[in-house]
Design a protein around this motif. Structure first.
Motif, PDB file in Angstrom:
ATOM      1  N   ALA A  22     -29.065 -46.344   2.137  1.00  0.00           N
ATOM      2  CA  ALA A  22     -29.017 -46.197   0.684  1.00  0.00           C
ATOM      3  C   ALA A  22     -29.408 -44.790   0.237  1.00  0.00           C
ATOM      4  O   ALA A  22     -29.025 -44.340  -0.835  1.00  0.00           O
ATOM      5  N   ARG A  23     -30.159 -44.068   1.069  1.00  0.00           N
ATOM      6  CA  ARG A  23     -30.607 -42.717   0.709  1.00  0.00           C
ATOM      7  C   ARG A  23     -29.644 -41.613   1.172  1.00  0.00           C
ATOM      8  O   ARG A  23     -29.852 -40.448   0.877  1.00  0.00           O
ATOM      9  N   LEU A  24     -28.603 -41.977   1.895  1.00  0.00           N
ATOM     10  CA  LEU A  24     -27.625 -40.982   2.329  1.00  0.00           C
ATOM     11  C   LEU A  24     -26.836 -40.462   1.131  1.00  0.00           C
ATOM     12  O   LEU A  24     -26.564 -41.194   0.198  1.00  0.00           O
ATOM     13  N   SER A  25     -26.471 -39.205   1.174  1.00  0.00           N
ATOM     14  CA  SER A  25     -25.698 -38.606   0.089  1.00  0.00           C
ATOM     15  C   SER A  25     -24.397 -38.013   0.632  1.00  0.00           C
ATOM     16  O   SER A  25     -24.428 -37.255   1.600  1.00  0.00           O
ATOM     17  N   PRO A  26     -23.278 -38.314  -0.020  1.00  0.00           N
ATOM     18  CA  PRO A  26     -22.007 -37.733   0.423  1.00  0.00           C
ATOM     19  C   PRO A  26     -21.778 -36.318  -0.103  1.00  0.00           C
ATOM     20  O   PRO A  26     -20.705 -35.760   0.071  1.00  0.00           O
ATOM     21  N   PHE A  27     -22.785 -35.714  -0.736  1.00  0.00           N
ATOM     22  CA  PHE A  27     -22.618 -34.388  -1.317  1.00  0.00           C
ATOM     23  C   PHE A  27     -22.947 -33.251  -0.360  1.00  0.00           C
ATOM     24  O   PHE A  27     -22.978 -32.099  -0.783  1.00  0.00           O
ATOM     25  N   VAL A  28     -23.193 -33.533   0.916  1.00  0.00           N
ATOM     26  CA  VAL A  28     -23.468 -32.456   1.875  1.00  0.00           C
ATOM     27  C   VAL A  28     -22.200 -31.635   2.071  1.00  0.00           C
ATOM     28  O   VAL A  28     -21.094 -32.153   2.017  1.00  0.00           O
ATOM     29  N   ARG A  29     -22.364 -30.343   2.243  1.00  0.00           N
ATOM     30  CA  ARG A  29     -21.200 -29.485   2.331  1.00  0.00           C
ATOM     31  C   ARG A  29     -21.349 -28.368   3.359  1.00  0.00           C
ATOM     32  O   ARG A  29     -20.518 -27.480   3.425  1.00  0.00           O
ATOM     33  N   HIS A  30     -22.417 -28.384   4.161  1.00  0.00           N
ATOM     34  CA  HIS A  30     -22.617 -27.288   5.116  1.00  0.00           C
ATOM     35  C   HIS A  30     -21.517 -27.228   6.171  1.00  0.00           C
ATOM     36  O   HIS A  30     -21.330 -26.208   6.805  1.00  0.00           O
ATOM     37  N   HIS A  31     -20.775 -28.304   6.358  1.00  0.00           N
ATOM     38  CA  HIS A  31     -19.706 -28.332   7.355  1.00  0.00           C
ATOM     39  C   HIS A  31     -18.368 -27.840   6.792  1.00  0.00           C
ATOM     40  O   HIS A  31     -17.373 -27.812   7.502  1.00  0.00           O
ATOM     41  N   VAL A  32     -18.357 -27.421   5.536  1.00  0.00           N
ATOM     42  CA  VAL A  32     -17.121 -26.971   4.899  1.00  0.00           C
ATOM     43  C   VAL A  32     -17.116 -25.449   4.817  1.00  0.00           C
ATOM     44  O   VAL A  32     -18.053 -24.846   4.312  1.00  0.00           O
ATOM     45  N   ASN A  33     -16.066 -24.835   5.319  1.00  0.00           N
ATOM     46  CA  ASN A  33     -15.911 -23.390   5.241  1.00  0.00           C
ATOM     47  C   ASN A  33     -15.227 -23.070   3.920  1.00  0.00           C
ATOM     48  O   ASN A  33     -14.019 -23.220   3.781  1.00  0.00           O
ATOM     49  N   MET A  34     -15.994 -22.643   2.927  1.00  0.00           N
ATOM     50  CA  MET A  34     -15.440 -22.384   1.599  1.00  0.00           C
ATOM     51  C   MET A  34     -14.509 -21.169   1.575  1.00  0.00           C
ATOM     52  O   MET A  34     -13.733 -21.010   0.655  1.00  0.00           O
ATOM     53  N   LEU A  35     -14.597 -20.311   2.569  1.00  0.00           N
ATOM     54  CA  LEU A  35     -13.786 -19.101   2.581  1.00  0.00           C
ATOM     55  C   LEU A  35     -12.639 -19.179   3.575  1.00  0.00           C
ATOM     56  O   LEU A  35     -11.967 -18.189   3.822  1.00  0.00           O
ATOM     57  N   GLY A  36     -12.423 -20.336   4.143  1.00  0.00           N
ATOM     58  CA  GLY A  36     -11.414 -20.465   5.187  1.00  0.00           C
ATOM     59  C   GLY A  36     -10.029 -20.726   4.652  1.00  0.00           C
ATOM     60  O   GLY A  36      -9.795 -20.843   3.461  1.00  0.00           O
ATOM     61  N   ARG A  37      -9.106 -20.823   5.567  1.00  0.00           N
ATOM     62  CA  ARG A  37      -7.733 -21.212   5.263  1.00  0.00           C
ATOM     63  C   ARG A  37      -7.566 -22.634   5.771  1.00  0.00           C
ATOM     64  O   ARG A  37      -8.061 -22.972   6.840  1.00  0.00           O
ATOM     65  N   TYR A  38      -6.866 -23.413   5.016  1.00  0.00           N
ATOM     66  CA  TYR A  38      -6.745 -24.816   5.352  1.00  0.00           C
ATOM     67  C   TYR A  38      -5.290 -25.221   5.477  1.00  0.00           C
ATOM     68  O   TYR A  38      -4.449 -24.777   4.714  1.00  0.00           O
ATOM     69  N   SER A  39      -5.021 -26.080   6.430  1.00  0.00           N
ATOM     70  CA  SER A  39      -3.710 -26.672   6.593  1.00  0.00           C
ATOM     71  C   SER A  39      -3.808 -28.116   6.122  1.00  0.00           C
ATOM     72  O   SER A  39      -4.742 -28.830   6.486  1.00  0.00           O
ATOM     73  N   PHE A  40      -2.848 -28.524   5.325  1.00  0.00           N
ATOM     74  CA  PHE A  40      -2.867 -29.888   4.833  1.00  0.00           C
ATOM     75  C   PHE A  40      -1.853 -30.761   5.553  1.00  0.00           C
ATOM     76  O   PHE A  40      -1.464 -31.805   5.077  1.00  0.00           O
TER      77      PHE A  40
END
Length: 108
Positions: A69-87
């Motif tokens: 119940a205390r887990l949060s889905p708002f963690v973002r350290h695993h996301v490269n905000m400056l990267g290029r992404y393929s969809f």
């Protein structure tokens, strides 16, 4: 706030050099795009956190509901905000990428 997209008329107008969007219009579209990215991030994190908790329980770990119940889905350290992404989505039979093995230290 609802996500707003450019109408065909606005797209045609902004595609030419006749009239640039106002600063408030650009900010409104940027906020909408950030909201969309945040929603996608929360969905991704929620699905993988659920898979991780399910696997821990299946492996015999005592995972308490109070802790989940205390887990949060708002963690973002695993996301490269400056990267290029393929969809382009790869074929994954289970629908999710494999979970990481916590006993290995290999970089992903």
């Amino acid at each position: 706030m609802a996500v707003e997209f450019l109408t065909d008329e606005q797209t045609a107008r902004y595609g030419s050099f006749h009239e640039a969007p106002s600063r408030s219009e650009l900010e409104r579209y940027q906020i909408g795009a950030l909201g969309l990215v945040l929603n996608a991030l929360v969905l991704f994190n929620t699905k993988y956190m659920d898979a991780a908790v399910t696997r821990l329980r299946a492996d015999g770990f005592a995972v308490r509901d109070q802790d989940v119940a205390r887990l949060s889905p708002f963690v973002r350290h695993h996301v490269n905000m400056l990267g290029r992404y393929s969809f382009l989505l790869p074929e994954m039979p289970s629908g999710l990428r494999p979970l990481c093995d916590p006993d290995t230290t290999e970089a992903r």
